[in-house]
Motif scaffolding. Structure first.
Motif, PDB file in Angstrom:
ATOM      1  N   THR A  22       0.856  -1.191   0.000  1.00  0.00           N
ATOM      2  CA  THR A  22       0.000   0.000   0.000  1.00  0.00           C
ATOM      3  C   THR A  22       0.894   1.243   0.000  1.00  0.00           C
ATOM      4  OG1 THR A  22      -0.077   0.163   2.402  1.00  0.00           O
ATOM      5  CG2 THR A  22      -1.729  -1.255   1.334  1.00  0.00           C
ATOM      6  N   ALA A  54      -7.073  -4.782  -5.236  1.00  0.00           N
ATOM      7  CA  ALA A  54      -8.027  -4.241  -4.255  1.00  0.00           C
ATOM      8  C   ALA A  54      -7.943  -5.062  -2.968  1.00  0.00           C
ATOM      9  CB  ALA A  54      -9.440  -4.286  -4.820  1.00  0.00           C
ATOM     10  N   ASP A  55      -7.743  -4.376  -1.837  1.00  0.00           N
ATOM     11  CA  ASP A  55      -7.655  -5.006  -0.516  1.00  0.00           C
ATOM     12  C   ASP A  55      -8.541  -4.215   0.430  1.00  0.00           C
ATOM     13  OD1 ASP A  55      -7.041  -6.313   1.779  1.00  0.00           O
ATOM     14  OD2 ASP A  55      -4.990  -5.550   1.935  1.00  0.00           O
ATOM     15  N   ASP A  56      -9.782  -4.689   0.588  1.00  0.00           N
ATOM     16  CA  ASP A  56     -10.795  -3.920   1.326  1.00  0.00           C
ATOM     17  C   ASP A  56     -10.902  -2.528   0.707  1.00  0.00           C
ATOM     18  OD1 ASP A  56     -11.294  -6.077   2.960  1.00  0.00           O
ATOM     19  OD2 ASP A  56      -9.753  -5.480   4.406  1.00  0.00           O
ATOM     20  N   ARG A  57     -10.641  -1.513   1.470  1.00  0.00           N
ATOM     21  CA  ARG A  57     -10.719  -0.153   0.943  1.00  0.00           C
ATOM     22  C   ARG A  57      -9.359   0.376   0.501  1.00  0.00           C
ATOM     23  NH1 ARG A  57     -14.754   3.062   5.097  1.00  0.00           N
ATOM     24  NH2 ARG A  57     -16.601   1.732   4.781  1.00  0.00           N
ATOM     25  N   ARG A  58      -8.329  -0.428   0.678  1.00  0.00           N
ATOM     26  CA  ARG A  58      -6.983   0.001   0.311  1.00  0.00           C
ATOM     27  C   ARG A  58      -6.549  -0.644  -1.008  1.00  0.00           C
ATOM     28  NH1 ARG A  58      -3.278  -1.401   5.297  1.00  0.00           N
ATOM     29  NH2 ARG A  58      -4.189  -3.454   4.829  1.00  0.00           N
ATOM     30  N   LYS A  59      -5.620   0.036  -1.656  1.00  0.00           N
ATOM     31  CA  LYS A  59      -5.063  -0.481  -2.899  1.00  0.00           C
ATOM     32  C   LYS A  59      -3.625  -0.927  -2.662  1.00  0.00           C
ATOM     33  CE  LYS A  59      -7.813   2.466  -5.972  1.00  0.00           C
ATOM     34  NZ  LYS A  59      -7.771   3.529  -7.018  1.00  0.00           N
ATOM     35  N   ARG A  60      -3.317  -2.065  -3.251  1.00  0.00           N
ATOM     36  CA  ARG A  60      -1.961  -2.585  -3.164  1.00  0.00           C
ATOM     37  C   ARG A  60      -1.351  -2.608  -4.561  1.00  0.00           C
ATOM     38  NH1 ARG A  60      -0.214  -4.936   1.379  1.00  0.00           N
ATOM     39  NH2 ARG A  60      -1.699  -5.118   3.120  1.00  0.00           N
TER      40      ARG A  60
END
Length: 341
Positions: A22, A54-60
């Motif tokens: 992230t 996409a990782d929940d509301r975070r972007k990786r």
């Protein structure tokens, strides 16, 4: 160099992770603010295929391919340039050359995975539709692809090439065995070869006039000190005869054009009074040189040699005969000393 060091460190971190990083994790690793990490990510995205997960509301983010793959992957512009060359060779009737380039193009495309193909396909389609290799007037000559393969195989094996060869003057094919000195591509493709056991210079053999080409059992290869570029520079084009010191004087209005023109690969340019140029080089092939100088009209003067001036006069007489006149002027003829075999 601290900024560069951090940027390279982030590139390696993004290529080594399997889950992605992230923006906060990037900032923490590098000891910078989140905004700085965001700018660095944007710079990296210009040069690498940066995947976004996409990782929940975070972007990786991560770089999936190895770093080596990034630098060896062809771009859409490179593939389109090769495609244009393949199409141009085919349009010009140079099937053998087109076949080899088409095979290379297929291998380049085949090396791309599905994701890479999806990435370059839109740009490749757009570039391929608007790029063409110009096909100019010239001879139509069909060369069998296997002929080129045989000659290249003979060169690699250090052996002679054998084939049946016909000319315009002698349409009945005759057997030949020659030592291959090289392949020369252009409007026509030539084998540059020398007959074994003779002290003659290598000569040109047109590939479109060859049949039944095969690798010979006889050994034969060009000398170690053979330089094909130096040999080609001894003649203006294909015809090879006595070499002369050529001197051309370019008139002032045409100097800008002449500065961007190559008359000969070993030419020397001299500045003259009045803004003119003098161009010197040594070469054979006066007839082909004279015919080329037609394209310069009155933009330059031939100062020497006398042989070139004489050939130019002959070509002018021949050109005059093309005009639709009731009483054409006589045509002088001149056969070059040597030429293509």
């Amino acid at each position: 160099m601290a900024k560069l060091d951090r940027l390279l460190g982030l590139v390696h971190a993004l290529s080594e992770t399997t889950e992605g990083l992230t923006l906060d994790e990037m900032a923490e690793r590098l000891g910078v603010t989140r905004r700085t990490a965001e700018r660095m990510r944007d710079i990296i995205a210009r040069h690498f295929d940066l995947d976004e997960l996409a990782d929940d509301r975070r972007k990786r983010f991560l770089i999936r391919d190895s770093l080596r793959r990034v630098y060896t992957r062809p771009t859409a512009a490179e593939v389109a340039a090769l495609q244009a060359e393949v199409d141009g060779q085919r349009a010009a009737g140079r099937a053998a050359r087109a076949s080899q380039l088409a095979s290379l193009l297929a291998k380049v495309k085949g090396s791309l995975d599905d994701r890479e193909k999806r990435r370059i396909d839109p740009d490749l389609d757009a570039l391929a539709r608007i790029q063409r290799t110009m096909v100019t007037a010239g001879p139509i000559a069909t060369v069998a692809p296997e002929t080129v393969t045989v000659i290249q195989s003979a060169i690699l094996a250090g052996r002679c090439v054998e084939f049946q060869y016909a000319t315009e003057e002698r349409p009945e094919p005759r057997w030949r065995r020659v030592i291959p000195y090289g392949l020369v591509h252009g409007p026509l493709t030539y084998l540059l070869g020398k007959i074994p056991g003779r002290d003659d210079q290598p000569v040109y053999f047109r590939l479109d006039r060859m049949t039944e080409a095969m690798v010979s059992e006889a050994l034969g290869c060009a000398p170690e000190d053979w330089n094909i570029d130096a040999w080609l520079a001894e003649s203006f084009a294909v015809w090879r005869d006595e070499k002369y010191d050529v001197v051309l004087r370019v008139r002032a209005p045409s100097v800008p054009r002449a500065r961007g023109w190559r008359f000969h690969r070993l030419q020397q340019i001299e500045e003259l009074a009045g803004g003119e140029l003098r161009i010197r080089f040594t070469t054979g092939g006066m007839r082909e040189l004279a015919e080329h100088l037609f394209t310069w009209g009155g933009e330059l003067a031939i100062e020497g040699p006398d042989a070139l001036i004489a050939v130019m006069r002959e070509r002018l007489e021949a050109a005059h005969a093309m005009l639709n006149e009731t009483e054409p002027r006589p045509i002088l003829s001149r056969e070059p000393a040597t030429g293509a075999a």
